[in-house]
Scaffold this motif. Structure first.
Motif, mmCIF file in Angstrom:
data_model
loop_
_atom_site.group_PDB
_atom_site.id
_atom_site.type_symbol
_atom_site.label_atom_id
_atom_site.label_comp_id
_atom_site.label_asym_id
_atom_site.label_seq_id
_atom_site.Cartn_x
_atom_site.Cartn_y
_atom_site.Cartn_z
ATOM 1 N N VAL A 33 39.319 41.462 -35.212
ATOM 2 C CA VAL A 33 39.603 42.400 -34.125
ATOM 3 C C VAL A 33 39.040 43.760 -34.514
ATOM 4 O O VAL A 33 39.141 44.167 -35.681
ATOM 5 C CB VAL A 33 41.117 42.501 -33.846
ATOM 6 N N HIS A 34 38.449 44.454 -33.549
ATOM 7 C CA HIS A 34 37.850 45.759 -33.816
ATOM 8 C C HIS A 34 38.485 46.820 -32.919
ATOM 9 O O HIS A 34 38.859 46.543 -31.777
ATOM 10 C CB HIS A 34 36.341 45.714 -33.575
ATOM 11 N N ARG A 35 38.565 48.016 -33.467
ATOM 12 C CA ARG A 35 39.107 49.149 -32.727
ATOM 13 C C ARG A 35 37.986 49.842 -31.954
ATOM 14 O O ARG A 35 36.878 50.025 -32.467
ATOM 15 C CB ARG A 35 39.759 50.115 -33.696
ATOM 16 N N THR A 36 38.260 50.217 -30.717
ATOM 17 C CA THR A 36 37.272 50.907 -29.890
ATOM 18 C C THR A 36 37.519 52.416 -29.940
ATOM 19 O O THR A 36 38.428 52.894 -30.622
ATOM 20 C CB THR A 36 37.346 50.409 -28.438
ATOM 21 N N ASN A 37 36.707 53.156 -29.175
ATOM 22 C CA ASN A 37 36.867 54.609 -29.122
ATOM 23 C C ASN A 37 37.706 55.052 -27.937
ATOM 24 O O ASN A 37 37.652 56.221 -27.535
ATOM 25 C CB ASN A 37 35.497 55.285 -29.066
ATOM 26 N N ALA A 38 38.472 54.133 -27.331
ATOM 27 C CA ALA A 38 39.360 54.502 -26.228
ATOM 28 C C ALA A 38 40.419 55.475 -26.732
ATOM 29 O O ALA A 38 40.998 55.296 -27.812
ATOM 30 C CB ALA A 38 40.013 53.263 -25.617
ATOM 31 N N ALA A 39 40.694 56.498 -25.942
ATOM 32 C CA ALA A 39 41.583 57.563 -26.397
ATOM 33 C C ALA A 39 43.054 57.208 -26.290
ATOM 34 O O ALA A 39 43.870 57.705 -27.074
ATOM 35 C CB ALA A 39 41.299 58.838 -25.598
ATOM 36 N N TYR A 40 43.425 56.366 -25.338
ATOM 37 C CA TYR A 40 44.834 56.104 -25.088
ATOM 38 C C TYR A 40 45.105 54.605 -25.112
ATOM 39 O O TYR A 40 44.286 53.817 -24.643
ATOM 40 C CB TYR A 40 45.261 56.678 -23.735
ATOM 41 N N PRO A 41 46.273 54.184 -25.631
ATOM 42 C CA PRO A 41 46.591 52.756 -25.700
ATOM 43 C C PRO A 41 47.137 52.187 -24.403
ATOM 44 O O PRO A 41 47.376 50.995 -24.303
ATOM 45 C CB PRO A 41 47.662 52.694 -26.796
ATOM 46 N N GLU A 42 47.361 53.030 -23.367
ATOM 47 C CA GLU A 42 47.947 52.553 -22.127
ATOM 48 C C GLU A 42 47.047 51.533 -21.435
ATOM 49 O O GLU A 42 45.837 51.729 -21.324
ATOM 50 C CB GLU A 42 48.216 53.715 -21.162
ATOM 51 N N THR A 43 47.640 50.449 -21.001
ATOM 52 C CA THR A 43 46.938 49.416 -20.251
ATOM 53 C C THR A 43 47.954 48.692 -19.379
ATOM 54 O O THR A 43 49.108 49.127 -19.266
ATOM 55 C CB THR A 43 46.223 48.432 -21.201
ATOM 56 N N SER A 44 47.560 47.613 -18.767
ATOM 57 C CA SER A 44 48.456 46.837 -17.906
ATOM 58 C C SER A 44 48.862 45.549 -18.595
ATOM 59 O O SER A 44 48.293 45.157 -19.622
ATOM 60 C CB SER A 44 47.760 46.526 -16.577
ATOM 61 N N VAL A 105 45.480 47.039 -36.705
ATOM 62 C CA VAL A 105 44.120 47.233 -36.193
ATOM 63 C C VAL A 105 44.129 48.187 -35.016
ATOM 64 O O VAL A 105 43.234 49.015 -34.853
ATOM 65 C CB VAL A 105 43.506 45.881 -35.785
ATOM 66 N N GLY A 106 45.132 48.078 -34.174
ATOM 67 C CA GLY A 106 45.232 48.935 -33.001
ATOM 68 C C GLY A 106 46.537 48.705 -32.269
ATOM 69 O O GLY A 106 47.362 47.868 -32.663
ATOM 70 N N HIS A 107 46.730 49.472 -31.180
ATOM 71 C CA HIS A 107 47.971 49.400 -30.416
ATOM 72 C C HIS A 107 47.661 49.325 -28.926
ATOM 73 O O HIS A 107 46.644 49.850 -28.458
ATOM 74 C CB HIS A 107 48.852 50.625 -30.696
ATOM 75 N N LEU A 108 48.563 48.692 -28.193
ATOM 76 C CA LEU A 108 48.508 48.618 -26.739
ATOM 77 C C LEU A 108 49.880 48.988 -26.197
ATOM 78 O O LEU A 108 50.894 48.812 -26.876
ATOM 79 C CB LEU A 108 48.121 47.214 -26.274
ATOM 80 N N LYS A 109 49.906 49.477 -24.965
ATOM 81 C CA LYS A 109 51.174 49.917 -24.393
ATOM 82 C C LYS A 109 51.174 49.710 -22.885
ATOM 83 O O LYS A 109 50.194 50.023 -22.207
ATOM 84 C CB LYS A 109 51.402 51.399 -24.721
ATOM 85 N N CYS A 110 52.277 49.182 -22.382
ATOM 86 C CA CYS A 110 52.494 49.012 -20.942
ATOM 87 C C CYS A 110 53.783 49.716 -20.551
ATOM 88 O O CYS A 110 54.763 49.662 -21.288
ATOM 89 C CB CYS A 110 52.592 47.535 -20.548
ATOM 90 N N HIS A 111 53.787 50.354 -19.409
ATOM 91 C CA HIS A 111 55.006 50.974 -18.917
ATOM 92 C C HIS A 111 55.891 49.919 -18.275
ATOM 93 O O HIS A 111 55.425 49.070 -17.522
ATOM 94 C CB HIS A 111 54.677 52.078 -17.915
ATOM 95 N N GLY A 112 57.172 49.970 -18.592
ATOM 96 C CA GLY A 112 58.118 49.027 -18.031
ATOM 97 C C GLY A 112 58.362 47.849 -18.954
ATOM 98 O O GLY A 112 57.726 47.687 -19.987
#
Length: 288
Positions: A33-44, A105-112
Motif C-alpha cells: 500500500v502506498h500513501r498519496t499526496n492527498a491532503a485530507y483523509p475524508e472520504t465516503s 501506511v495511511g488513514h481514512l475517515k468517514c463522517h457518521g
C-alpha cells in the motif's frame, strides 16, 4: 418536501457526533500500500469499500484518497478489524494509531457511523462477542486468502480499555510473526468513534455542503438523494473537478487533432526518386 427535509435533518443529527476512522497497517513486508499526496483523509463509505476491494484487484478505487494499493505487490490476506460503540478517548493506544503516520501506511475517515455499511462490501465477516476470542479470530482470518473481516462492539468504558490493550498487543504480535514468516498481510483497523471533533476547515466545509437543505433556493442541490451507505449524493461539482475535467478534455482533443494532422501531412508527402539509392553515386565499382 417536508418529509424529505425531516429525513435530511434526522440523518445529519444522527451522524454529526460520530465518525468512522480507518488505519491501514502493513503487518508483513512493506510496499503493498502506498500513501498519496492527498491532503485530507475524508472520504465516503463507498470509497473505503472500493479501496478494500481494489487491494485484491476486485474493483476500481475511487479517486482522491490518501492510500492506494500497489499494482503488482498484492497482499495474500487483508483483515478488517471493526470496533464500534467506542470512544477513542478511552482507548489511547488505538487513538494514537489513528493519528500516527509512523506505525501506519495511511488513514481514512468517514463522517457518521458507517462501519456496518462498509462491512457489507467485505463479505466474510465474523462477529465476535467475547473479547478473549478477538485475537484468535483475527489471526485465523489473517491465514485466509483474500478480504475478510472481524467485528466487535464495545459495551462500556471498562471494556474499551481492555479492547485497547488487547488489540494494540495483537497488532504488535502479528507484525512480528508476519515479518519473521514473510506473510503479506494488511490489517485495516476500523474504529467507529462515537464522539467526533469538529476537525479542520475541510471537514467543516464538507459538513456545510451536506447540511444545506434549502432545495428551493439552492440550484446546486436541486437533485439529491441518499445512497445505500446513507451518504448525500448530488450533481454538484467542485471547482477542482470542473478544472480537472476541462484540462483533460482540451488536452486530449489537442493531442488527437495533432496526431490526425501529422498523419495527413505524412500521407500527402510528395514522393521522388532517391538520388543516393537509385543514382550513379550509389553504384559501387567492382574490382576486376
Amino acid at each position: 418536501m417536508t418529509r424529505s427535509l425531516l429525513l435530511t435533518a434526522a440523518l445529519a443529527l444522527a451522524s454529526v457526533d460520530a465518525a468512522t476512522k480507518v488505519a491501514v497497517i502493513e503487518l508483513g513486508p512493506s510496499g503493498m500500500v502506498h500513501r498519496t499526496n492527498a491532503a485530507y483523509p475524508e472520504t465516503s463509505a463507498a470509497g473505503v469499500t472500493s479501496f478494500f476491494q481494489a487491494l485484491h484487484g476486485r474493483k476500481l478505487q475511487k479517486s482522491g484518497m490518501t492510500v492506494v494499493p500497489d499494482l503488482f505487490n498484492k497482499p495474500e490476506s487483508s483483515v478488517v478489524v471493526s470496533i464500534s460503540g467506542a470512544d477513542l478517548e478511552n482507548m489511547p493506544q488505538l487513538n494514537a494509531m489513528m493519528t500516527n503516520d509512523e506505525e501506519t501506511v495511511g488513514h481514512l475517515k468517514c463522517h457518521g457511523k458507517k462501519s456496518k455499511s462498509i462491512l457489507k462490501g467485505v463479505g466474510k465477516v465474523n462477529s465476535v462477542e467475547d473479547i478473549s476470542s478477538l485475537k484468535e479470530s483475527v489471526e485465523s482470518k489473517a491465514k485466509e486468502s483474500g478480504l475478510s473481516g472481524v467485528s466487535f462492539e464495545v459495551a462500556d468504558k471498562e471494556q474499551a480499555s481492555e479492547v485497547d490493550a488487547q488489540v494494540s498487543g495483537m497488532i504488535k504480535d502479528m507484525k512480528k510473526s508476519c515479518k519473521e514468516n514473510g506473510n503479506k498481510v494488511v490489517l485495516h483497523l476500523m474504529v467507529e468513534d462515537v464522539t467526533e471533533d469538529e476537525g479542520n476547515e475541510y471537514t467543516r466545509h464538507r459538513r456545510l455542503q451536506e447540511d444545506d437543505g434549502d432545495e428551493e433556493n439552492n440550484g446546486y442541490y436541486g437533485y439529491k438523494y441518499y445512497n445505500a451507505y446513507g451518504e448525500l449524493i448530488t450533481t454538484y461539482r467542485t471547482m477542482f473537478q470542473i478544472q480537472y475535467f476541462n484540462v483533460v478534455l482540451w488536452t486530449s482533443l489537442g493531442l488527437f487533432f495533432t496526431v490526425i494532422y501529422s498523419f495527413t501531412l505524412m500521407v500527402g508527402m510528395p514522393l521522388m526518386p532517391d538520388t543516393l539509392l537509385f543514382g550513379e553515386s550509389a553504384k559501387v565499382p567492382l574490382d576486376d
